[in-house]
Design a protein around this motif. Sequence first.
Motif, PDB file in Angstrom:
ATOM      1  N   LYS A 160      -3.187 -62.107 156.614  1.00 25.57           N
ATOM      2  CA  LYS A 160      -3.847 -60.806 156.746  1.00 25.57           C
ATOM      3  C   LYS A 160      -3.421 -59.914 155.591  1.00 25.57           C
ATOM      4  O   LYS A 160      -2.319 -60.045 155.060  1.00 25.57           O
ATOM      5  CB  LYS A 160      -3.458 -60.156 158.081  1.00 25.57           C
ATOM      6  CG  LYS A 160      -4.265 -60.703 159.245  1.00 25.57           C
ATOM      7  CD  LYS A 160      -4.308 -59.694 160.388  1.00 25.57           C
ATOM      8  CE  LYS A 160      -3.427 -60.072 161.542  1.00 25.57           C
ATOM      9  NZ  LYS A 160      -3.281 -59.040 162.544  1.00 25.57           N
ATOM     10  N   PHE A 161      -4.287 -58.969 155.245  1.00 28.12           N
ATOM     11  CA  PHE A 161      -4.070 -58.137 154.074  1.00 28.12           C
ATOM     12  C   PHE A 161      -2.749 -57.369 154.118  1.00 28.12           C
ATOM     13  O   PHE A 161      -1.972 -57.390 153.169  1.00 28.12           O
ATOM     14  CB  PHE A 161      -5.251 -57.160 153.935  1.00 28.12           C
ATOM     15  CG  PHE A 161      -5.204 -56.338 152.691  1.00 28.12           C
ATOM     16  CD1 PHE A 161      -5.722 -56.822 151.496  1.00 28.12           C
ATOM     17  CD2 PHE A 161      -4.639 -55.067 152.707  1.00 28.12           C
ATOM     18  CE1 PHE A 161      -5.672 -56.063 150.341  1.00 28.12           C
ATOM     19  CE2 PHE A 161      -4.596 -54.301 151.555  1.00 28.12           C
ATOM     20  CZ  PHE A 161      -5.115 -54.787 150.368  1.00 28.12           C
ATOM     21  N   THR A 162      -2.493 -56.674 155.248  1.00 24.78           N
ATOM     22  CA  THR A 162      -1.299 -55.822 155.310  1.00 24.78           C
ATOM     23  C   THR A 162       0.008 -56.624 155.238  1.00 24.78           C
ATOM     24  O   THR A 162       0.877 -56.288 154.432  1.00 24.78           O
ATOM     25  CB  THR A 162      -1.318 -54.924 156.559  1.00 24.78           C
ATOM     26  OG1 THR A 162      -2.559 -54.230 156.581  1.00 24.78           O
ATOM     27  CG2 THR A 162      -0.179 -53.925 156.543  1.00 24.78           C
ATOM     28  N   PRO A 163       0.162 -57.680 156.040  1.00 22.75           N
ATOM     29  CA  PRO A 163       1.379 -58.481 155.886  1.00 22.75           C
ATOM     30  C   PRO A 163       1.521 -59.007 154.452  1.00 22.75           C
ATOM     31  O   PRO A 163       2.612 -58.956 153.879  1.00 22.75           O
ATOM     32  CB  PRO A 163       1.167 -59.644 156.869  1.00 22.75           C
ATOM     33  CG  PRO A 163       0.247 -59.114 157.890  1.00 22.75           C
ATOM     34  CD  PRO A 163      -0.645 -58.145 157.187  1.00 22.75           C
ATOM     35  N   LYS A 165       0.438 -57.735 151.672  1.00 21.66           N
ATOM     36  CA  LYS A 165       0.849 -56.624 150.802  1.00 21.66           C
ATOM     37  C   LYS A 165       2.335 -56.334 151.011  1.00 21.66           C
ATOM     38  O   LYS A 165       3.090 -56.191 150.056  1.00 21.66           O
ATOM     39  CB  LYS A 165      -0.001 -55.392 151.150  1.00 21.66           C
ATOM     40  CG  LYS A 165       0.147 -54.229 150.201  1.00 21.66           C
ATOM     41  CD  LYS A 165      -0.665 -53.012 150.679  1.00 21.66           C
ATOM     42  CE  LYS A 165      -0.014 -52.375 151.878  1.00 21.66           C
ATOM     43  NZ  LYS A 165      -0.715 -51.243 152.474  1.00 21.66           N
ATOM     44  N   LYS A 166       2.762 -56.298 152.268  1.00 23.92           N
ATOM     45  CA  LYS A 166       4.177 -56.013 152.551  1.00 23.92           C
ATOM     46  C   LYS A 166       5.072 -57.115 151.997  1.00 23.92           C
ATOM     47  O   LYS A 166       6.178 -56.857 151.537  1.00 23.92           O
ATOM     48  CB  LYS A 166       4.412 -55.854 154.048  1.00 23.92           C
ATOM     49  CG  LYS A 166       3.685 -54.636 154.599  1.00 23.92           C
ATOM     50  CD  LYS A 166       4.362 -54.057 155.811  1.00 23.92           C
ATOM     51  CE  LYS A 166       3.511 -52.986 156.466  1.00 23.92           C
ATOM     52  NZ  LYS A 166       3.811 -51.631 156.158  1.00 23.92           N
ATOM     53  N   CYS A 180      12.998 -57.458 157.742  1.00 18.41           N
ATOM     54  CA  CYS A 180      11.816 -56.970 158.454  1.00 18.41           C
ATOM     55  C   CYS A 180      11.507 -57.768 159.724  1.00 18.41           C
ATOM     56  O   CYS A 180      10.764 -57.291 160.567  1.00 18.41           O
ATOM     57  CB  CYS A 180      10.595 -57.028 157.557  1.00 18.41           C
ATOM     58  SG  CYS A 180      10.719 -56.032 156.063  1.00 18.41           S
ATOM     59  N   HIS A 181      12.035 -58.965 159.841  1.00 18.38           N
ATOM     60  CA  HIS A 181      11.682 -59.810 160.988  1.00 18.38           C
ATOM     61  C   HIS A 181      12.841 -60.042 161.931  1.00 18.38           C
ATOM     62  O   HIS A 181      13.318 -61.161 162.080  1.00 18.38           O
ATOM     63  CB  HIS A 181      11.117 -61.148 160.521  1.00 18.38           C
ATOM     64  CG  HIS A 181       9.780 -61.034 159.895  1.00 18.38           C
ATOM     65  ND1 HIS A 181       8.643 -60.818 160.631  1.00 18.38           N
ATOM     66  CD2 HIS A 181       9.384 -61.081 158.595  1.00 18.38           C
ATOM     67  CE1 HIS A 181       7.595 -60.751 159.821  1.00 18.38           C
ATOM     68  NE2 HIS A 181       8.018 -60.905 158.569  1.00 18.38           N
TER      69      HIS A 181
ATOM     70  N   ASN B  41       6.526 -55.041 166.446  1.00 22.52           N
ATOM     71  CA  ASN B  41       6.316 -54.521 165.086  1.00 22.52           C
ATOM     72  C   ASN B  41       5.340 -53.355 165.010  1.00 22.52           C
ATOM     73  O   ASN B  41       4.811 -53.075 163.939  1.00 22.52           O
ATOM     74  CB  ASN B  41       5.806 -55.617 164.139  1.00 22.52           C
ATOM     75  CG  ASN B  41       6.837 -56.685 163.894  1.00 22.52           C
ATOM     76  OD1 ASN B  41       8.031 -56.393 163.890  1.00 22.52           O
ATOM     77  ND2 ASN B  41       6.401 -57.915 163.712  1.00 22.52           N
ATOM     78  N   LYS B  44       6.190 -50.866 162.445  1.00 19.28           N
ATOM     79  CA  LYS B  44       6.053 -51.226 161.026  1.00 19.28           C
ATOM     80  C   LYS B  44       4.834 -50.511 160.442  1.00 19.28           C
ATOM     81  O   LYS B  44       4.737 -50.336 159.240  1.00 19.28           O
ATOM     82  CB  LYS B  44       5.901 -52.745 160.872  1.00 19.28           C
ATOM     83  CG  LYS B  44       7.123 -53.533 161.328  1.00 19.28           C
ATOM     84  CD  LYS B  44       8.052 -53.755 160.168  1.00 19.28           C
ATOM     85  CE  LYS B  44       9.383 -54.419 160.456  1.00 19.28           C
ATOM     86  NZ  LYS B  44       9.746 -54.868 161.743  1.00 19.28           N
ATOM     87  N   PHE B  86      -8.215 -49.302 157.766  1.00 15.61           N
ATOM     88  CA  PHE B  86      -7.028 -48.770 157.108  1.00 15.61           C
ATOM     89  C   PHE B  86      -7.427 -47.639 156.155  1.00 15.61           C
ATOM     90  O   PHE B  86      -8.595 -47.513 155.776  1.00 15.61           O
ATOM     91  CB  PHE B  86      -6.299 -49.875 156.338  1.00 15.61           C
ATOM     92  CG  PHE B  86      -5.483 -50.766 157.243  1.00 15.61           C
ATOM     93  CD1 PHE B  86      -6.103 -51.593 158.167  1.00 15.61           C
ATOM     94  CD2 PHE B  86      -4.096 -50.759 157.196  1.00 15.61           C
ATOM     95  CE1 PHE B  86      -5.365 -52.402 159.022  1.00 15.61           C
ATOM     96  CE2 PHE B  86      -3.342 -51.566 158.042  1.00 15.61           C
ATOM     97  CZ  PHE B  86      -3.971 -52.384 158.948  1.00 15.61           C
ATOM     98  N   HIS B  90     -10.096 -50.831 153.676  1.00 13.81           N
ATOM     99  CA  HIS B  90     -10.287 -52.221 154.098  1.00 13.81           C
ATOM    100  C   HIS B  90     -10.133 -52.323 155.607  1.00 13.81           C
ATOM    101  O   HIS B  90      -9.577 -51.424 156.255  1.00 13.81           O
ATOM    102  CB  HIS B  90      -9.308 -53.150 153.373  1.00 13.81           C
ATOM    103  CG  HIS B  90      -8.006 -53.325 154.072  1.00 13.81           C
ATOM    104  ND1 HIS B  90      -6.982 -52.418 153.962  1.00 13.81           N
ATOM    105  CD2 HIS B  90      -7.557 -54.304 154.901  1.00 13.81           C
ATOM    106  CE1 HIS B  90      -5.965 -52.837 154.692  1.00 13.81           C
ATOM    107  NE2 HIS B  90      -6.284 -53.973 155.270  1.00 13.81           N
ATOM    108  N   GLU B  92      -9.048 -54.947 158.900  1.00 15.80           N
ATOM    109  CA  GLU B  92      -8.483 -56.218 159.342  1.00 15.80           C
ATOM    110  C   GLU B  92      -8.273 -56.159 160.848  1.00 15.80           C
ATOM    111  O   GLU B  92      -8.256 -55.077 161.442  1.00 15.80           O
ATOM    112  CB  GLU B  92      -7.172 -56.531 158.603  1.00 15.80           C
ATOM    113  CG  GLU B  92      -5.991 -55.699 159.022  1.00 15.80           C
ATOM    114  CD  GLU B  92      -4.757 -55.895 158.136  1.00 15.80           C
ATOM    115  OE1 GLU B  92      -4.874 -55.956 156.895  1.00 15.80           O
ATOM    116  OE2 GLU B  92      -3.654 -55.958 158.700  1.00 15.80           O
TER     117      GLU B  92
END
Lengths: 196, 118
Positions: A160-163, A165-166, A180-181, B41, B44, B86, B90, B92
């Motif tokens: 996915k885009f956000t993960p 990017k992070k 982070c995890h 999360n 986050k 977002f 974009h 998702e």
Amino acid sequence: MHRRPNVIHRCWTALKRPSAKHSLLALLALGFFSGIIFWGAFNTGMEATNTLEFCIGCHEMRDTVYQEYKETTHYSNRSGVRVICSDCHVPKDWTHKMWRKTKASMEIWGWLTGTINTKQKFEAKRMELATREWERMKARDSIECRNCHSYDAMSSELQKFTPYKKHMEGMAAGKSCIDCHKGVAHKLPKEYEEPM
Amino acid sequence: MRICNRNRVAVFAVAASWLFSGAALAAVDVDGAKALAKQNNCFKCHSITTELDGPAYKKVAEKYRGKATAENRLIEHITSGEKAKFADGHEEEHKIVKTSPPKDKAQIKNLVQWILAQ
């Protein structure tokens, strides 16, 4: 008292002198083969402790963390890969493995003295245990996670885009998976606060 | 007299159930909600007060204040994997909340009520 060094000295020379009865070669061969047997048995023992069954042999592990882990992706997933306790908790290389196993003797001590033998005691100590584990993972840049995962292998199209990017930001900032995890396989300790 | 009594019982029952639902609304388990959000999360991407990738929970609560459908809308939002928009434009799939035991409605409801109470 002045006789002591004498005794030691005699023993030492006896040890240094190869036995008269057996040839040096025979002794070396004996040493060689018994060495193989010893290390073989030792490593088999070590491997036996790396199974899921071994870890949940204690109710301290079975009734708590194991139950939670069974509900997570690492236990069952679309790919059919089961990640077991030792994959995340026991280092693969020899030195770190030995160090971890030596420290694991503390678990036997904890087991004998009942440090976490009830649900309440476990919850009360959980933050301390988790913190130890976070520090251990952080110190080696989450090597156990990276034995299976890597930033390089993450697909910009499939993730996915956000993960994604992070992850790229995290990689650039030198961040480790465990930064982070936390809580991927168990419940987070109730005292844990997210860094904002 | 009989009827009167029955009415009184009915009125009492209604009042009691109001009180009860009021109590149920007030009794959001804050620690439980926060623990579930941490484990998933949510923080986050969301903070209570500031905009991160996702809207601040205070903003969400404001947006839905006084709307009767709020609770069901948000339950749908965090369980269906519907598209989330977002800030950069974009889209998702939004995170799907995971509970232990799986799909526990009460825990999900509690989390949504906590968000709406910000």
